[in-house]
Design an enzyme around this catalytic site. Sequence first.
Site, PDB file in Angstrom:
ATOM      1  N   ASP A   1       0.865  -1.171   0.000  1.00 39.26           N
ATOM      2  CA  ASP A   1       0.000   0.000   0.000  1.00 39.26           C
ATOM      3  C   ASP A   1       0.908   1.228   0.000  1.00 39.26           C
ATOM      4  O   ASP A   1       2.095   1.136   0.317  1.00 39.26           O
ATOM      5  CB  ASP A   1      -0.888  -0.032   1.248  1.00 39.26           C
TER       6      ASP A   1
ATOM      7  N   ASP B   1      -0.193   5.120   0.880  1.00 39.63           N
ATOM      8  CA  ASP B   1      -0.439   6.089   1.954  1.00 39.63           C
ATOM      9  C   ASP B   1      -0.485   5.393   3.305  1.00 39.63           C
ATOM     10  O   ASP B   1      -1.300   4.496   3.528  1.00 39.63           O
ATOM     11  CB  ASP B   1      -1.755   6.821   1.703  1.00 39.63           C
TER      12      ASP B   1
ATOM     13  N   ASP C   1      -1.584  -0.687   6.031  1.00 40.09           N
ATOM     14  CA  ASP C   1      -1.893  -0.030   7.305  1.00 40.09           C
ATOM     15  C   ASP C   1      -3.386   0.211   7.470  1.00 40.09           C
ATOM     16  O   ASP C   1      -3.828   0.568   8.556  1.00 40.09           O
ATOM     17  CB  ASP C   1      -1.176   1.326   7.403  1.00 40.09           C
TER      18      ASP C   1
END
Length: 201
Positions: free
Chosen positions: A15, A17, A171
Amino acid sequence: MGLQAYSEAKALIFDLDGTLSNSLPVHLATWQQVGDVYHFHFNPQIMLEMTGRATIDFARRIVEENNLQADPADLVKLKQQAFWDSANLLEPINEVIDIVKANYRKLPMAVGTGASRKSTEVQLKQLGIGHFFDAIVTANDVTLHKPNPDTFLKCAELMGVSPAECQVFEDGVLGIEAAKTAGMMITDVRPFINYGEWIHS
């Protein structure tokens, strides 16, 4: 034990961001700028709940919750431009980027993100890490975004690796759900990262 690639992983997917890029404080600040223009207070909780979704989804929720007489697409344009203009404030998440560097040219690697193609390119360029990746899948490349598995499945397809042999570093709750649905190995990076002043908990 710290972050690591699993020995059974044949490919790695990251991922962007909040995983590779400590961009969430910049996203928060630029959403607040949009709020100043459209006269609403941006609730940071939205970012915790929706990280991984496309920006237009954030904008639609903001318009609805604040009863704005505004086109969500206009909010997106303002938000994205503010973010691009603030790219110099972005910082790398070195705990994760160290994994990328350690596996460069050893395993195929991809970025699977809910960010737009331009926002992805801006971040990867600012952080100087774009050359590490064999594939990049953005919000512009799939119809169904996280928590749907399409982003990660597209990464696996482009790398020529079966989903079960891919390890995802994430996250976001929605991204973790997407990786589970895709049948991939998952590493939640949040326990390993110091986000500083950010609101993760």
